[in-house]
Write a protein that holds these residues in place. Structure first.
Motif, PDB file in Angstrom:
ATOM      1  N   MET A  98     -72.917 107.101  46.505  1.00 28.43           N
ATOM      2  CA  MET A  98     -73.441 106.256  45.443  1.00 28.43           C
ATOM      3  C   MET A  98     -74.827 106.658  44.920  1.00 28.43           C
ATOM      4  SD  MET A  98     -72.416 104.049  43.416  1.00 28.43           S
ATOM      5  CE  MET A  98     -70.925 103.464  44.182  1.00 28.43           C
ATOM      6  N   PRO A  99     -75.773 107.084  45.801  1.00 31.77           N
ATOM      7  CA  PRO A  99     -77.078 107.468  45.254  1.00 31.77           C
ATOM      8  C   PRO A  99     -76.975 108.554  44.177  1.00 31.77           C
ATOM      9  CG  PRO A  99     -77.222 107.257  47.625  1.00 31.77           C
ATOM     10  CD  PRO A  99     -75.761 107.126  47.274  1.00 31.77           C
ATOM     11  N   PHE A 100     -76.037 109.490  44.322  1.00 29.62           N
ATOM     12  CA  PHE A 100     -75.905 110.541  43.308  1.00 29.62           C
ATOM     13  C   PHE A 100     -75.414 109.970  41.987  1.00 29.62           C
ATOM     14  CE2 PHE A 100     -75.196 112.659  47.419  1.00 29.62           C
ATOM     15  CZ  PHE A 100     -76.246 113.555  47.384  1.00 29.62           C
ATOM     16  N   TYR A 101     -74.436 109.092  42.073  1.00 29.24           N
ATOM     17  CA  TYR A 101     -73.911 108.483  40.847  1.00 29.24           C
ATOM     18  C   TYR A 101     -74.965 107.591  40.183  1.00 29.24           C
ATOM     19  CZ  TYR A 101     -68.971 109.602  41.870  1.00 29.24           C
ATOM     20  OH  TYR A 101     -67.773 110.216  42.089  1.00 29.24           O
ATOM     21  N   TYR A 102     -75.563 106.715  40.972  1.00 32.80           N
ATOM     22  CA  TYR A 102     -76.398 105.680  40.360  1.00 32.80           C
ATOM     23  C   TYR A 102     -77.746 106.243  39.924  1.00 32.80           C
ATOM     24  CZ  TYR A 102     -77.856 100.924  39.325  1.00 32.80           C
ATOM     25  OH  TYR A 102     -78.257  99.791  38.672  1.00 32.80           O
ATOM     26  N   ASN A 103     -78.374 107.049  40.777  1.00 29.25           N
ATOM     27  CA  ASN A 103     -79.708 107.540  40.437  1.00 29.25           C
ATOM     28  C   ASN A 103     -79.709 108.549  39.303  1.00 29.25           C
ATOM     29  OD1 ASN A 103     -81.256 105.986  42.041  1.00 29.25           O
ATOM     30  ND2 ASN A 103     -81.429 107.469  43.705  1.00 29.25           N
ATOM     31  N   SER A 104     -78.602 109.263  39.107  1.00 28.12           N
ATOM     32  CA  SER A 104     -78.585 110.240  38.029  1.00 28.12           C
ATOM     33  C   SER A 104     -78.380 109.546  36.689  1.00 28.12           C
ATOM     34  CB  SER A 104     -77.480 111.272  38.259  1.00 28.12           C
ATOM     35  OG  SER A 104     -76.220 110.644  38.228  1.00 28.12           O
ATOM     36  N   LYS A 105     -78.154 108.211  36.728  1.00 29.17           N
ATOM     37  CA  LYS A 105     -77.967 107.408  35.513  1.00 29.17           C
ATOM     38  C   LYS A 105     -76.757 107.831  34.689  1.00 29.17           C
ATOM     39  CE  LYS A 105     -82.620 105.764  34.851  1.00 29.17           C
ATOM     40  NZ  LYS A 105     -83.777 105.700  33.962  1.00 29.17           N
ATOM     41  N   VAL A 106     -75.834 108.573  35.279  1.00 25.35           N
ATOM     42  CA  VAL A 106     -74.646 108.936  34.523  1.00 25.35           C
ATOM     43  C   VAL A 106     -73.905 107.664  34.132  1.00 25.35           C
ATOM     44  CG1 VAL A 106     -74.311 111.231  35.468  1.00 25.35           C
ATOM     45  CG2 VAL A 106     -73.288 109.266  36.635  1.00 25.35           C
ATOM     46  N   ARG A 107     -73.217 107.702  32.993  1.00 21.81           N
ATOM     47  CA  ARG A 107     -72.526 106.512  32.505  1.00 21.81           C
ATOM     48  C   ARG A 107     -71.053 106.525  32.890  1.00 21.81           C
ATOM     49  NH1 ARG A 107     -74.551 107.878  26.654  1.00 21.81           N
ATOM     50  NH2 ARG A 107     -73.799 109.843  27.515  1.00 21.81           N
ATOM     51  N   SER A 108     -70.631 107.630  33.517  1.00 20.89           N
ATOM     52  CA  SER A 108     -69.237 107.703  33.967  1.00 20.89           C
ATOM     53  C   SER A 108     -69.142 108.787  35.030  1.00 20.89           C
ATOM     54  CB  SER A 108     -68.314 108.052  32.800  1.00 20.89           C
ATOM     55  OG  SER A 108     -68.510 109.408  32.451  1.00 20.89           O
ATOM     56  N   VAL A 109     -68.023 108.823  35.730  1.00 13.79           N
ATOM     57  CA  VAL A 109     -67.821 109.865  36.737  1.00 13.79           C
ATOM     58  C   VAL A 109     -67.711 111.257  36.092  1.00 13.79           C
ATOM     59  CG1 VAL A 109     -66.201 110.742  38.467  1.00 13.79           C
ATOM     60  CG2 VAL A 109     -66.905 108.349  38.512  1.00 13.79           C
ATOM     61  N   PRO A 110     -66.918 111.410  34.995  1.00 15.65           N
ATOM     62  CA  PRO A 110     -66.883 112.737  34.367  1.00 15.65           C
ATOM     63  C   PRO A 110     -68.274 113.219  33.931  1.00 15.65           C
ATOM     64  CG  PRO A 110     -65.088 111.403  33.518  1.00 15.65           C
ATOM     65  CD  PRO A 110     -65.922 110.500  34.392  1.00 15.65           C
ATOM     66  N   GLU A 111     -69.143 112.276  33.543  1.00 15.30           N
ATOM     67  CA  GLU A 111     -70.464 112.705  33.099  1.00 15.30           C
ATOM     68  C   GLU A 111     -71.259 113.370  34.225  1.00 15.30           C
ATOM     69  OE1 GLU A 111     -72.819 111.112  29.589  1.00 15.30           O
ATOM     70  OE2 GLU A 111     -73.541 109.893  31.253  1.00 15.30           O
ATOM     71  N   TYR A 112     -70.989 112.951  35.471  1.00 19.16           N
ATOM     72  CA  TYR A 112     -71.629 113.636  36.594  1.00 19.16           C
ATOM     73  C   TYR A 112     -71.236 115.114  36.579  1.00 19.16           C
ATOM     74  CZ  TYR A 112     -72.821 115.191  41.250  1.00 19.16           C
ATOM     75  OH  TYR A 112     -73.338 115.918  42.296  1.00 19.16           O
ATOM     76  N   LEU A 113     -69.947 115.380  36.335  1.00 15.90           N
ATOM     77  CA  LEU A 113     -69.489 116.772  36.312  1.00 15.90           C
ATOM     78  C   LEU A 113     -70.137 117.541  35.164  1.00 15.90           C
ATOM     79  CD1 LEU A 113     -65.685 116.317  37.108  1.00 15.90           C
ATOM     80  CD2 LEU A 113     -67.506 117.029  38.662  1.00 15.90           C
ATOM     81  N   ARG A 114     -70.414 116.835  34.057  1.00 19.57           N
ATOM     82  CA  ARG A 114     -71.043 117.500  32.916  1.00 19.57           C
ATOM     83  C   ARG A 114     -72.455 117.953  33.294  1.00 19.57           C
ATOM     84  NH1 ARG A 114     -72.776 115.067  27.076  1.00 19.57           N
ATOM     85  NH2 ARG A 114     -72.769 117.046  25.952  1.00 19.57           N
ATOM     86  N   LEU A 115     -73.185 117.093  34.003  1.00 12.73           N
ATOM     87  CA  LEU A 115     -74.538 117.460  34.411  1.00 12.73           C
ATOM     88  C   LEU A 115     -74.514 118.521  35.509  1.00 12.73           C
ATOM     89  CD1 LEU A 115     -76.387 114.003  34.568  1.00 12.73           C
ATOM     90  CD2 LEU A 115     -76.512 115.742  32.791  1.00 12.73           C
ATOM     91  N   ARG A 116     -73.585 118.370  36.442  1.00 16.93           N
ATOM     92  CA  ARG A 116     -73.595 119.232  37.616  1.00 16.93           C
ATOM     93  C   ARG A 116     -73.000 120.611  37.323  1.00 16.93           C
ATOM     94  NH1 ARG A 116     -73.867 122.388  40.698  1.00 16.93           N
ATOM     95  NH2 ARG A 116     -73.795 122.440  42.974  1.00 16.93           N
TER      96      ARG A 116
END
Lengths: 553, 115
Positions: A98-116
């Motif tokens: 959860m810290p990775f999802y919430y602290n990166s302020k991504v608005r969705s799970v796919p958006e995490y992949l976009r940043l990463r």
């Protein structure tokens, strides 16, 4: 055959529920101003609400009908879906991911992949997710319509359009907030239906010991259907579940369930709506406690149906395993309780649709439209777009529901499809979060290869050349294959390509992210022991272990 | 160069969404709306109590035919009672700890920034 005699009171109970659900939609509308309000509830929800919504979002047709069916078919071993599957995965999500999802302020799970990783990885995941969710929403609608036809005799089209229409109204109005509020309400109504049903059913079969005797004597189930682990030894599987313990632990537990619970945006979105990191981490942890107990009101009714309903387990028609719970409702509940139980089922299915539609509209708006089509419009533009995406999503779901009506095993296909994308995703996320060397293209090729591996195993098994035991066992092995292939390809491609510099990975990768919560340090109320994620997680796992121990004997 | 990097574009888009929200949170209107926002506990408590009362009353007048359908249990009576208790729990919770506007406002402003 199982048509119930619903009285005026039963219909009144149902009507009141519909009114309250719509009322919540209208009330939540006043709160929605910005994009963040509409898509993520303005990140404002307390943990007990997001926690209950987290499990209610999943408590739709596939779970209530599907896992009761598994209970009737495979016996007690179905609890693995909860105790080796969901609960450890939810604890892992809350404590580790959860810290990775919430602290990166991504608005969705796919958006995490976009940043990463990079845009191709993001597009692949966003598209497959958008398609899968809207199909699942449609299947939920169809399953609901079948149940309502069975119990009340309504035509399929009527219940599909009615339920979809209500969901459409309250999400378009109030966005994620009204979806979440309705999920919490739905949780209590479905429990109000399932708990009495289970108690009445148990009384009817002579209590727990009566049920045990009858299961032991039943053909197709037998004494091993009362044990989650006995008869799951490698090389000599005699348990009705038809899978050995390795495929249960790694396939179902480690890959399929972790993949589903930690990366499915329809779930994670509820946690992202929490008001701070601490509440976001507690979301799946709080959800884990009721989740531990849900098998008692889903799997047990399945077992009761297996021994009380003559001829259950037919391939087609009313006596399919999927109808275990609706049949028990029609058999045991008098008018009054009947209304509550039917309302609970409808509520659960509508929430299942709503959860998928809210995830769909967010991914379509932010991950597809904003990311690649209209990139820098004002905030209000995306709120309007999200409302339109909601309407489109619901209409496609209705279409899917009608298509599903034409194909008997549509539900199985879609579940298989979903597992193709979920299983590899977990490997990609684990590597993404813990290995900073993983490169942008590794994300794409790992995901693509993992999905292909799952598809390959599925068809090798279903077309014959590869025998993996029961279809369930084949799914577990498919998940393991997807995970391993994804991991190997991700690592291989990473070693051959150039990684991102550390400053671009800040907040996304272990070692470059602050995992402790600023709020938690500042606010003494957040520091009490029972709010600590590690403590909550440990207690949930301890209870799970205890429950397994009880069933060993 | 910043424009060509997909990641920086994603971060800009996220920041735009956060900025719109931050501006909205600062408005007086927001606090007023938050204060007037319904309390979910009240709705859960109200609905469960209503359902409980209906079932309980039906249970009081249950015929023996109705009982025998539910394996001899007067299920409306007992389920109604349980729902009334559950409903009362939520309503008591609302009374003991009313919702304050502040509860809806405390999204953490100090959350570490991505940049």
């Amino acid at each position: 055959m199982f048509r119930v005699h619903a009285g005026a009171v039963d219909y009144a109970i149902l009507a009141v529920y519909f009114l309250v659900v719509l009322g919540i939609g209208f009330a939540a509308r006043r709160y929605v101003r910005t994009g963040l309000d509409f898509f993520l509830s303005g990140r404002s929800m307390p943990a007990w609400i997001t926690g209950l919504a987290f499990i209610a979002a999943n408590l739709g047709a596939l779970e209530i009908l599907g896992l009761a069916a598994n209970g009737a078919k495979y016996g007690i071993a179905t609890v693995h879906f909860y105790w080796i599957g969901a609960v450890p995965a939810m604890v892992f999500l809350g404590i580790v991911m959860m810290p990775f999802y919430y602290n990166s302020k991504v608005r969705s799970v796919p958006e995490y992949l976009r940043l990463r990783f990079n845009d191709p990885t993001h597009v692949l995941n966003s598209l497959s997710f958008a398609v899968a969710t809207v199909l699942i929403a449609g299947v939920n609608l169809f399953a609901m319509a079948l149940v309502i036809r069975l119990l009340l005799g309504w035509p399929l089209a009527l219940s599909i359009v009615l339920a979809a229409g209500i969901v459409l109204i309250y999400i378009t109005l109030g966005g994620l907030s009204s979806a979440i509020y309705n999920e919490v309400l739905q949780f209590f109504v479905i429990m109000a239906g399932l708990v009495p049903l289970t108690l009445v059913g148990l009384k009817a079969v002579g209590g727990w010991s009566g049920l045990q005797d009858k299961i032991s004597a039943a053909k197709g189930l037998g004494p091993l259907a009362l044990h989650p682990w006995q008869g799951t030894g490698v090389g000599g599987v005699t348990n009705p579940i038809g899978a050995n313990w390795i495929s249960i632990v790694f396939g179902l537990g480690f890959v399929l369930s972790f993949g589903y619970w930690t990366t499915n945006f329809a779930e994670v979105q509820r946690a992202l709506a929490a008001k701070n990191l601490s509440a976001a981490r507690r979301t799946p942890l709080i959800g884990a406690f009721p989740k531990l107990l849900i098998p008692f009101v889903v799997v047990i009714p399945g077992l009761i149906a297996a021994v009380t309903v003559q001829g259950i387990g037919a391939k087609t028609g009313d006596l399919q395993f999927n109808n275990a719970i609706p049949i028990l409702i029609s058999k045991y509940l008098p008018t009054g309780m009947l209304g509550i139980a039917i309302t609970g089922l409808l509520a659960a299915f509508m929430a299942g649709v709503a959860a998928n539609v809210t995830a769909f509209n967010t991914v379509v708006s932010y991950d597809l439209w904003q990311a690649y089509v209209r990139k820098h419009e004002p905030d209000q533009y995306y709120v309007r777009f999200g409302r339109i995406a909601t309407v489109v999503g619901v209409v496609i779901a209705i279409g899917t529901a009608f298509i599903a009506a034409g194909y008997n095993s549509m539900m199985d296909y879609i579940q298989a499809l979903f597992s193709f994308f979920n299983a590899p995703l977990f490997a990609t996320f684990i590597i993404a979060m813990f290995w900073r060397r993983a490169t942008p293209w590794a994300g794409f090729w790992g995901l693509a290869a993992g999905t292909l591996a799952a598809v390959a195993v599925h068809f090798l098994h279903s077309r014959g050349p590869l025998d993996l035991g029961s279809p369930l066992s084949a799914d577990f092995w498919g998940a393991v294959a997807a995970f391993v292939v994804d991991a190997v390809v991700t690592v291989g491609v990473s070693l051959a390509t150039k990684p991102k510099p550390d400053n671009e990975l800040s907040g996304l990768v272990w070692g470059l992210t602050k995992t402790e919560d600023v709020t938690a340090e500042r606010d003494p109320a957040e520091r009490v022991w029972w709010r600590r994620p590690a403590v909550l997680g440990a207690i949930a796992l301890a209870i799970t272990a205890l429950l397994y121990l009880v069933f060993l004997f | 160069m910043a424009d060509s990097d997909p990641q920086s574009e994603a971060r800009t888009q996220i920041a735009e969404t956060e900025k719109a929200e931050a501006e909205e949170v600062e408005t007086e209107d927001r606090a007023a709306r938050a204060a007037g926002l319904f309390d979910l506990r009240m709705i859960i408590g109200g609905l469960l109590s209503l359902y409980g009362a209906v079932l309980f009353l039906m249970g009081l007048f249950a015929s023996s035919a109705i009982r025998s359908k539910a394996a001899g249990i007067n299920i409306n009576l007992w389920a109604g009672l349980a729902l009334l208790i559950a409903g009362a729990f939520f309503l008591t919770w609302v009374l003991l700890r009313p919702l304050r506007a502040a509860d809806l406002q405390d999204a953490d402003p100090d959350r570490p920034n991505v940049e």
